[in-house]
Design an enzyme around this catalytic site. Structure first.
Site, PDB file in Angstrom:
ATOM      1  N   HIS B 201       0.813  -1.214   0.000  1.00 33.38           N
ATOM      2  CA  HIS B 201       0.000   0.000   0.000  1.00 33.38           C
ATOM      3  C   HIS B 201       0.847   1.265   0.000  1.00 33.38           C
ATOM      4  O   HIS B 201       0.299   2.377  -0.006  1.00 33.38           O
ATOM      5  CB  HIS B 201      -0.934   0.020   1.215  1.00 33.38           C
ATOM      6  CG  HIS B 201      -2.143  -0.849   1.026  1.00 33.38           C
ATOM      7  ND1 HIS B 201      -2.385  -1.961   1.793  1.00 33.38           N
ATOM      8  CD2 HIS B 201      -3.160  -0.784   0.140  1.00 33.38           C
ATOM      9  CE1 HIS B 201      -3.499  -2.540   1.393  1.00 33.38           C
ATOM     10  NE2 HIS B 201      -3.996  -1.848   0.391  1.00 33.38           N
ATOM     11  N   ARG B 231     -16.214  -4.462   0.226  1.00 30.98           N
ATOM     12  CA  ARG B 231     -16.196  -3.021   0.031  1.00 30.98           C
ATOM     13  C   ARG B 231     -16.117  -2.750  -1.461  1.00 30.98           C
ATOM     14  O   ARG B 231     -15.925  -3.664  -2.264  1.00 30.98           O
ATOM     15  CB  ARG B 231     -15.020  -2.372   0.751  1.00 30.98           C
ATOM     16  CG  ARG B 231     -13.675  -2.729   0.145  1.00 30.98           C
ATOM     17  CD  ARG B 231     -12.534  -2.048   0.873  1.00 30.98           C
ATOM     18  NE  ARG B 231     -12.522  -0.612   0.646  1.00 30.98           N
ATOM     19  CZ  ARG B 231     -11.741  -0.006  -0.250  1.00 30.98           C
ATOM     20  NH1 ARG B 231     -10.918  -0.710  -1.000  1.00 30.98           N
ATOM     21  NH2 ARG B 231     -11.762   1.299  -0.387  1.00 30.98           N
TER      22      ARG B 231
END
Lengths: 320, 355
Positions: B201, B231
């Site tokens: 990330h 999500r």
């Protein structure tokens, strides 16, 4: 609902393993297969102890690939809070129980070239499922298992006969001690070390391994903390607008649940972090007993793990 | 390129392409069930995690793994990507068990939820899998790799829409140690494989808010068996290209300069990712599925609410987000095109079309 998805099971079998330990086998109520799991997993067993709700974690000891049932072993602790005594005296075949899905905070590192396992007493249980898992996939292991005496060395005979030299047994009352320093020096590179047992053993193994130069990432340990007892205290729950009184043998989490507050939890042993709760006001001392918060976080006092930690003082206000 | 399956499309599965002549499009029914990601007229990052449970029959939330009209075509596209670049699918040696977990999860879910297309029969570890749309009939031994033509993760993800990464849990983090990544929004498995959660990330902007990832990791480490979560994420893609990989950027990157007001409605796609996370039983690994849905602007504006809202979201979006999602350059052209479909009327709450 806190605690995640649940499994509805029936007690299929209760076996007295020795004077201290009973083994329980659970099967699903609808006859469907239970989920497979990974070696080292535990479940949380929900008990209704004459109106008192108890949720205790127990390691799964059965074969992770066997989805026809789960087995746990429970050591009776007469001085404990009552969960193990309830299991020993009231849980019988045919009884219905609710358990959590398997959770694993003590998984094998599957990259390991070899798994070195150190067990003390009832701490043998997670290794039983791990050894069965390794049996399916051909992993190397070496077990050192210490108990008080031969009579309480649960499953030792079966392990020895199945795995021979890979299993080493030690009995305290015969003056035998795991020759840990020597064992640690002769392991091949890429070995991972696992320890499960009483706190004193955990500390000893971790300290000895560190002194021998073992990297922390190669040393795994499982420590379930019983919530422990303490003085009666009360806590105000700001969001729920309730005040709970926590009894001597009760945890803060249990008191919240008894008051109808749906507080999050998973392991109920201070290890997983799920029940982490913000402290709004604290006029007194937080008694941190978890292994989740860092020492700095514990000292800061902005958070508490209500599954094991307590409070002494005048006022405690929590964001729950 | 030869396929190792024999598609049987029937009436439902479309014959279409995601490359060369780009014949992909959504049927009217597929447009109505498109997972439009904006529940209000503006967009900002949020923690939009919810339990992955079956809701709203007919929607992409009904099934554990959504199988739609693009299934067969997407699997053919995946086979082509892999033939050109086998490194889009990798599994480090310790991840084989997690691959079996994923195979079991997908086979059991699909056989249960789509009995007309998939069937799984078991006799102990002797399994029989039938995938009718792809014309596959496979008998194999569960947990015995030698009985399948590929490793277990590769085998099942060659038959499942969406990308998958398998994350090993150790040392208090997650490690991307296996994956099948051929429908990605410009990231590379070959680059990320073996990285931990914080490492992969690292390039995300607004990194000063690093606590976002600390919190996300803490949440994921507590993910439990039997309680998957999902999500959304979204971005923009020119042409219905599933495979927008860094490795092939020279091929598709320049197409971003090809938009005109005449072709924009047809060429510009809103790309929505439905991401789901599952704790796997035997390996304790986490499976992360990233299912990409493409919707042409001209398709999306057939739902008046979406036309109005998409215009407002794109017009008012934070410039950093437009840059990170790679459409900063085309934002003015998109807004100009979409303005025609925004009469200024208020929009109803939530993502679904008005009845």
């Amino acid at each position: 609902m806190s605690g995640g998805a649940k499994l509805e099971v029936t007690v299929a079998e209760v076996v007295e393993v020795n004077a201290l330990i009973k083994r329980f086998r659970f099967v699903s109520r609808d006859g469907a297969a239970l989920p497979a799991f990974s070696g080292g997993s535990h479940i949380v067993v929900e008990m209704d102890d004459h109106g008192v709700r108890r949720l205790n974690p127990y390691s799964l000891m059965s074969d992770p690939a066997d989805t026809s049932g789960y087995e746990i072993s429970v050591r009776r602790d007469d001085a404990g809070r009552g969960g193990s005594v309830f299991m020993h005296s009231h849980v019988t075949p045919g009884m219905r129980l609710t358990i959590s899905h398997p959770l694993n905070f003590f998984a094998l590192d599957t990259r390991a070239k070899k798994h070195l396992m150190i067990a003390g007493g009832i701490g043998i249980t997670p290794f039983l499922s791990q050894i069965k898992q390794l049996g399916h996939f051909g992993g190397r292991f070496e077990l050192h298992y210490a108990t008080r005496n031969r009579d309480v060395a649960a499953y030792a005979t079966g392990l020895k006969s199945a795995h021979g030299d890979r299993v080493n047994l030690y009995y305290d009352d015969e003056g035998q001690v795991v020759p840990l320093a020597e064992v640690l020096t002769r392991q091949p590179i890429g070995t991972h070390l696992y320890v499960c047992g009483p706190k004193g053993m955990l500390n000893w193994v971790r300290k000895t391994a560190a002194a021998a130069g073992w990297p922390a990432q190669s040393v795994h340990f499982e420590e379930f903390l019983a919530p422990g007892t303490g003085l009666v205290f009360s806590a105000q729950l700001a969001r729920s607008g309730k005040t709970v009184t926590v009894g001597t043998h009760q945890s803060l989490l249990e008191a919240m649940e008894a008051a109808g507050v749906d507080a999050p939890y998973l392991c109920r042993g201070g290890a997983c972090g799920q029940c982490e709760t913000n402290v709004i006001r604290c006029d007194g001392t937080l008694l941190h007993r978890d292994v989740w918060l860092s020492p700095a976080e514990q000292a800061e006092g902005a958070k508490i793990m209500p599954c094991v930690s307590r409070f002494e003082g005048k006022t405690l206000v929590l964001d729950r | 390129m030869s396929l190792d399956f024999k598609p049987a499309r029937g009436d439902f599965f479309k014959d279409e392409t995601f490359r060369d002549d780009f014949t992909f499009k959504n049927s009217p029914a597929a447009i109505r069930r498109f997972p439009f990601p904006f529940d209000r007229d503006e967009y900002m990052y949020s923690v939009n995690m919810e339990p992955h449970v079956s809701t709203r029959p007919g929607s992409v939330f009904e099934h554990t793994f959504d199988v739609d009209e693009h299934y067969v075509a997407e699997m053919i596209d995946r086979a082509k990507v892999l033939a050109e670049d086998p490194l889009r699918c990798q599994s480090l040696p310790h991840m084989t068990l997690a691959g079996w977990d994923l195979l079991e999860l997908i086979m059991e879910s699909n056989a249960r939820e789509y009995p007309q297309w998939f069937s799984l029969t078991k006799n102990g570890n002797q399994w029989h899998w039938i995938n009718r749309p792809l014309g596959i009939d496979q008998k194999f031994t569960f947990l015995d790799e030698s009985t399948l033509p590929y490793g277990p993760m590769e085998y099942i993800t060659r038959q499942t829409q969406g990308d998958f990464s398998l994350q090993d849990e150790r040392d208090g983090s997650l490690w991307m140690d296996a994956g099948m990544i051929t429908t990605q929004a410009d990231w590379s498995l070959d680059f990320d494989v073996g990285m931990n959660f914080m490492e992969w990330h690292a390039p995300v902007p607004l990194a000063h808010e690093k606590m976002v990832f600390d919190r996300a990791l803490k949440f994921l480490l507590k993910l439990q068996q039997g309680s998957p979560v999902r999500r959304f994420n979204w971005t923009m893609t020119v042409n219905p290209l599933l495979d927008t990989a860094p490795e092939t950027y020279p091929k598709w990157g320049p197409t971003k300069t090809s938009l005109t007001q005449e072709n924009l409605g047809h060429k510009q796609h809103l790309r929505v990712e439905l991401q789901a996370l599952f704790r796997l039983p035997r390996s304790n690994a986490i499976a992360f599925s990233i299912r990409a849905y493409l919707g042409k602007f001209e398709e999306l504006v057939t739902v008046p609410k979406w036309g109005r809202r998409l215009h407002r979201v794109i017009r008012d979006i934070h410039p950093d987000i437009a840059a990170y999602k790679g459409f900063w350059r085309n934002q003015p052209a998109m807004v100009e095109w979409l303005a025609k479909y925004d009469d200024g009327a208020p929009t109803s709450p939530g993502v679904w079309p008005d009845a």
